[in-house]
Motif scaffolding. Structure first.
Motif, short mmCIF file in Angstrom:
data_model
loop_
_atom_site.label_atom_id
_atom_site.label_comp_id
_atom_site.label_asym_id
_atom_site.label_seq_id
_atom_site.Cartn_x
_atom_site.Cartn_y
_atom_site.Cartn_z
N ALA A 60 -2.32 -4.46 7.19
CA ALA A 60 -1.47 -5.18 6.24
C ALA A 60 -0.35 -4.29 5.73
CB ALA A 60 -2.32 -5.69 5.07
N GLN A 61 -0.65 -3.04 5.44
CA GLN A 61 0.38 -2.11 4.98
C GLN A 61 1.40 -1.84 6.07
OE1 GLN A 61 -2.39 0.98 3.89
NE2 GLN A 61 -2.03 0.64 1.69
N LEU A 62 0.94 -1.73 7.31
CA LEU A 62 1.86 -1.51 8.43
C LEU A 62 2.78 -2.72 8.61
CD1 LEU A 62 2.72 0.34 10.72
CD2 LEU A 62 0.89 -0.64 12.12
N ASP A 63 2.24 -3.92 8.47
CA ASP A 63 3.07 -5.13 8.55
C ASP A 63 4.16 -5.11 7.49
OD1 ASP A 63 1.74 -6.22 10.70
OD2 ASP A 63 0.45 -7.52 9.49
N VAL A 64 3.81 -4.71 6.27
CA VAL A 64 4.77 -4.69 5.17
C VAL A 64 5.86 -3.65 5.44
CG1 VAL A 64 5.10 -4.16 2.72
CG2 VAL A 64 3.24 -5.66 3.45
N LEU A 65 5.48 -2.49 5.95
CA LEU A 65 6.48 -1.48 6.28
C LEU A 65 7.48 -2.02 7.30
CD1 LEU A 65 4.50 1.90 6.57
CD2 LEU A 65 6.10 1.21 4.78
N THR A 66 6.97 -2.71 8.30
CA THR A 66 7.84 -3.29 9.32
C THR A 66 8.74 -4.36 8.73
OG1 THR A 66 6.13 -2.88 10.99
CG2 THR A 66 7.89 -4.41 11.59
N ALA A 67 8.18 -5.16 7.81
CA ALA A 67 8.98 -6.21 7.17
C ALA A 67 10.06 -5.62 6.27
CB ALA A 67 8.07 -7.13 6.37
N ALA A 99 2.20 -9.52 -1.44
CA ALA A 99 3.27 -8.63 -0.99
C ALA A 99 3.57 -7.59 -2.07
CB ALA A 99 4.53 -9.43 -0.66
N SER A 100 3.59 -8.03 -3.32
CA SER A 100 3.88 -7.12 -4.43
C SER A 100 2.82 -6.03 -4.53
CB SER A 100 3.95 -7.91 -5.74
OG SER A 100 4.24 -7.05 -6.82
N ARG A 101 1.57 -6.39 -4.37
CA ARG A 101 0.47 -5.40 -4.45
C ARG A 101 0.57 -4.39 -3.31
NH1 ARG A 101 -2.54 -10.05 -5.68
NH2 ARG A 101 -3.41 -10.13 -3.57
N ALA A 104 3.45 -2.04 -3.87
CA ALA A 104 3.11 -1.06 -4.92
C ALA A 104 2.29 0.08 -4.33
CB ALA A 104 2.37 -1.75 -6.05
N GLU A 105 1.35 -0.25 -3.45
CA GLU A 105 0.54 0.78 -2.80
C GLU A 105 1.41 1.70 -1.95
OE1 GLU A 105 -3.36 -2.16 -2.28
OE2 GLU A 105 -2.32 -1.39 -0.51
N LEU A 106 2.35 1.11 -1.21
CA LEU A 106 3.22 1.89 -0.34
C LEU A 106 4.19 2.76 -1.14
CD1 LEU A 106 3.87 -0.88 2.32
CD2 LEU A 106 2.54 1.22 2.66
N VAL A 107 4.63 2.26 -2.28
CA VAL A 107 5.48 3.06 -3.16
C VAL A 107 4.68 4.23 -3.72
CG1 VAL A 107 6.72 3.06 -5.37
CG2 VAL A 107 7.07 1.18 -3.74
N ASP A 108 3.45 3.96 -4.16
CA ASP A 108 2.59 5.04 -4.69
C ASP A 108 2.36 6.13 -3.65
OD1 ASP A 108 2.39 3.79 -7.12
OD2 ASP A 108 0.42 2.90 -6.72
N ASP A 109 2.24 5.71 -2.38
CA ASP A 109 1.97 6.68 -1.31
C ASP A 109 3.25 7.22 -0.68
OD1 ASP A 109 -0.76 6.44 -1.67
OD2 ASP A 109 -0.96 4.83 -0.18
N GLU A 110 4.40 6.85 -1.26
CA GLU A 110 5.71 7.38 -0.87
C GLU A 110 6.17 6.97 0.52
OE1 GLU A 110 5.48 11.59 -1.54
OE2 GLU A 110 5.63 11.36 -3.72
#
Length: 203
Positions: A60-67, A99-101, A104-110
């Protein structure tokens, strides 16, 4: 009461104007697509990429990065637009709150960061950090390497025929209403059959 029998698909297709070659193609392509869909749901390649590249991310995180990155070839007209939480949600078809959650995780992990819009400083956008771009670039290169290995055995003639046809086929599910209208009579036959099959005995 005898069991109702689903109308033969070949007969319905013939009524809709399909010849034998088209009918055979429909059945074979559908079987391939269903098998492909099951593989896509399992996301086998993405799982292997995450493992081989040692990524500390889930699918899910990888999908969001791609999006967030939004390569134009993957997201069409929305690629290259300013990216907000709602944009990410729309691109990958998830709820904005989810998506917001994830963002937020991806921002926290830079992997991602919040930035101000150049067009409207009151609007908060989402962008990849260098770390995030390294990940999406590596995953894309991983896919390309495996696909390149697969296509290496194809002739130039096969590739030149395959790519335009695949691109053309990729639009088959668009404009569903028009396609429904073209075969509405056959759809009505199927609907009547389903209704009859669901009626209790004796009715």
């Amino acid at each position: 009461m005898s069991e109702p029998r689903t109308p033969e698909v070949e007969s319905l297709l013939q009524q809709a104007g399909a010849d034998d070659q088209t009918i055979d193609a429909v059945k074979r392509v559908d079987a391939l697509l269903q098998n492909w869909r099951r593989r896509v749901v399992k996301r086998e390649l993405s799982h292997v990429a995450i493992r081989d590249l040692g990524l500390k991310l889930d699918l899910a995180q990888l999908d969001v990065l791609t999006a967030i990155e939004a390569p134009v070839h993957e997201f069409g007209e929305t690629g290259g637009e300013e990216t907000m939480v709602s944009t990410v949600a729309a691109r990958i078809g998830i709820d904005p709150s989810r998506a917001s959650r994830l963002i937020a995780e991806l921002v926290d992990d830079e992997y991602a960061e919040r930035v101000a819009s150049q067009a409207d400083s009151r609007r908060t956008l989402i962008a990849l950090t260098d770390k995030g771009r390294e990940v999406t670039g590596a995953v894309r290169a991983y896919r390309f390497l495996l696909m390149g290995d697969f296509f290496a055995g194809w002739s130039a003639e096969d590739l030149s025929r395959f790519l335009p046809l695949l691109e053309r086929f990729s639009h088959w599910a668009e404009d569903v209403e028009t396609r429904r209208g073209n075969v509405l009579a056959q759809i009505e036959v199927l609907a009547e059959h389903v209704a009859g099959a669901s009626e209790p005995e004796g009715v």
